[in-house]
Scaffold this active site. Structure first.
Site, short mmCIF file in Angstrom:
data_model
loop_
_atom_site.label_atom_id
_atom_site.label_comp_id
_atom_site.label_asym_id
_atom_site.label_seq_id
_atom_site.Cartn_x
_atom_site.Cartn_y
_atom_site.Cartn_z
CD GLU A 178 55.45 8.46 1.98
OE1 GLU A 178 56.29 8.42 1.08
OE2 GLU A 178 54.67 7.51 2.20
CB CYS A 233 45.30 10.67 2.59
SG CYS A 233 45.56 9.39 3.79
CB CYS A 244 52.17 4.76 13.75
SG CYS A 244 50.67 4.40 14.68
CB CYS A 250 48.99 -2.25 12.40
SG CYS A 250 47.86 -1.39 13.50
CB CYS A 254 50.26 -0.50 8.99
SG CYS A 254 50.45 1.28 8.82
CB CYS A 306 44.84 2.02 3.24
SG CYS A 306 43.43 3.02 2.95
N1 SAH Z 1 46.09 5.00 12.50
C1 SAH Z 1 44.80 5.13 11.94
C2 SAH Z 1 44.80 5.91 10.63
C3 SAH Z 1 45.87 5.61 9.62
S1 SAH Z 1 45.78 4.06 8.81
C4 SAH Z 1 44.14 3.79 11.77
O1 SAH Z 1 44.82 2.78 11.87
O2 SAH Z 1 42.92 3.76 11.59
C5 SAH Z 1 44.40 4.25 7.72
C6 SAH Z 1 43.73 2.93 7.35
O3 SAH Z 1 44.62 2.11 6.57
C7 SAH Z 1 43.35 2.09 8.56
O4 SAH Z 1 42.05 1.59 8.44
C8 SAH Z 1 44.34 0.94 8.48
O5 SAH Z 1 43.87 -0.21 9.08
C9 SAH Z 1 44.51 0.76 7.01
N2 SAH Z 1 45.70 0.00 6.64
C10 SAH Z 1 46.90 0.01 7.24
N3 SAH Z 1 47.77 -0.79 6.59
C11 SAH Z 1 47.09 -1.31 5.54
C12 SAH Z 1 47.45 -2.18 4.48
N4 SAH Z 1 48.68 -2.68 4.36
N5 SAH Z 1 46.49 -2.51 3.58
C13 SAH Z 1 45.25 -2.00 3.68
N6 SAH Z 1 44.87 -1.14 4.64
C14 SAH Z 1 45.77 -0.80 5.57
FE1 SF4 Z 2 49.42 3.15 13.16
FE2 SF4 Z 2 49.33 1.99 10.76
FE3 SF4 Z 2 48.19 0.80 12.84
FE4 SF4 Z 2 47.09 3.03 11.83
S1 SF4 Z 2 47.30 1.05 10.80
S2 SF4 Z 2 47.46 2.54 13.99
S3 SF4 Z 2 48.97 4.13 11.20
S4 SF4 Z 2 50.39 1.21 12.63
#
Ligand code: SAH
Ligand code: SF4
Length: 357
Positions: free
Chosen positions: A96, A109, A116, A120, A123, A340
């Site tokens: 995406e 973006c 990934c 997390c 996420c 995000c």
């Molecule tokens: N992998 C990288 C970049 C992609 S995520 C990273 O983790 O930094 C981009 C941003 O979105 C990161 O700061 C991440 O912590 C945030 N993010 C991920 N899931 C989220 C969610 N459910 N709500 C708000 N921010 C989120």
């Molecule tokens: Fe991967 Fe999502 Fe964690 Fe960023 S926030 S490192 S995209 S799992």
């Protein structure tokens, strides 16, 4: 007999093109001509390259594919500013890309991986698991796609954030070669300081970036003030000690003189207390930085909630008054799951389903 699999044309480096041009006994200036068609004019097909001789056009056309991204879905948010595309890559993997238009800028973006591996919990990309790294050309194709959308509305794509699907530092070489293509004045020509790489804190990647002579911005996602808090939210965090991550951030500032942006997904009752805010102040002491607070966006497999408006304000005020410039990220595109951490794609088809030309 198997037909030839076409490659993504954006995966051709300047050197590859020089070789092709020389094999076809053409003068070397053809390379610059082709690059200009691809990266300045965003040529969508071979016929647009009018001043390129037929022999070169035929070669490119029979071996390379121009888009490499097939639009599976395109949705626009009710906010009027955000849109997102679900793209199918040549091997069927899905990614995406999001475009956000503001008053004076437009930010794409960009995804660097399908899925990934960091996992997390909050996420959506982490929840789907890892599929594969994107190639240089697949990263660039997303930038060009959004740049064309902006050009069609008479504007320019001004900013790039590597905050789409995936952990950019886990695909370091393709990420950096894409960054070089993006900032090269002869190619996509977006100023380096308008490009931000966001990482969950891959120390090796931060250390490598500190050595690059490139003025891109770095964002580090923290979410917790000690190893236990981070491991609770970031499955793979046990691989990176927080103290070492903070050391690498200090080193990054020392080497580059550039302020780091720390990111903090604010989750109700998990990491939004005053005590956590005070710990964060202590953790970031002496690192010139900004803090970007992102109230949690909803995802299918995480039950946590975003903090309430009051708690967001208290958290932010506490950090600001301790001297850490803190902003709360505007919520954009939540209705189309383009915020995000909301990017994900359905299970990818098997690798054997390669598209044949
Ligand atoms: N992998 C990288 C970049 C992609 S995520 C990273 O983790 O930094 C981009 C941003 O979105 C990161 O700061 C991440 O912590 C945030 N993010 C991920 N899931 C989220 C969610 N459910 N709500 C708000 N921010 C989120
Ligand atoms: Fe991967 Fe999502 Fe964690 Fe960023 S926030 S490192 S995209 S799992």
């Amino acid at each position: 007999m198997n037909k030839k699999v076409k490659q993504n044309i954006y995966d051709l480096s300047r050197e590859d093109l020089a070789e092709i041009v020389s094999d076809l006994e053409q003068p070397s200036y053809r390379v610059e001509q082709i690059l200009e068609w691809l990266y300045k004019n965003y040529a969508g097909n071979i016929d647009e390259m009018k001043n390129v001789p037929a022999s070169v056009r035929d070669h490119l056309n029979s071996n390379y594919i121009f888009k490499g991204l097939e639009i599976e879905k395109h949705i626009k948010s009710n906010d009027g500013f955000t849109q997102k595309w679900l793209f199918k890559l040549l091997d069927g993997s899905l990614i995406e890309t999001v475009l956000m238009k503001y008053d004076k800028r437009a930010t794409a973006c960009i995804s660097t991986q399908a899925g990934c591996a960091v996992g997390c919990t909050f996420c959506a990309t982490g929840q789907m698991g890892f599929v594969r790294n994107l190639s240089h050309g697949e990263i660039i194709a997303q930038v060009i796609h959004t740049a064309v959308v902006m050009r069609n509305s008479g504007k320019r794509l001004s900013n790039i954030v590597f905050m789409g699907m995936g952990e950019p530092m886990h695909n370091y070489d393709n990420l950096m070669s894409a960054v070089r293509t993006i900032i090269d004045p002869k190619l996509l020509s977006i100023a380096a300081r308008k490009v931000t790489i966001s990482t969950i804190g891959i120390i090796e990647g931060i250390n490598r970036l500190a050595e690059e002579k490139i003025q891109v911005g770095l964002a580090v996602s923290l979410h917790g003030t000690n190893d236990a808090e981070r491991q609770n939210l970031i499955k793979a965090a046990s691989k990176w000690e927080l103290s070492e991550l903070i050391r690498s951030c200090r080193n990054y500032y020392k080497k580059t003189g550039r302020r780091i942006t720390f990111e903090w997904a604010l989750i109700d009752g998990v990491n939004d207390s005053e005590e956590t805010a005070n710990n964060l102040v202590r953790l970031l002491k002496g690192i010139p930085c900004h803090l970007n607070v992102i109230p949690l966006n909803p995802t299918e497999n995480y039950k946590g909630l975003p903090s309430s408006g009051n708690r967001i304000k208290t958290f932010k005020d506490l950090l600001n008054s301790a001297g850490i410039v803190t902003t709360v990220r505007m919520r954009r595109g939540i209705d189309i799951a383009a915020g995000c951490g909301q990017l994900k794609a359905a299970t990818p088809p098997k690798r054997s389903k390669l598209q044949r030309a």
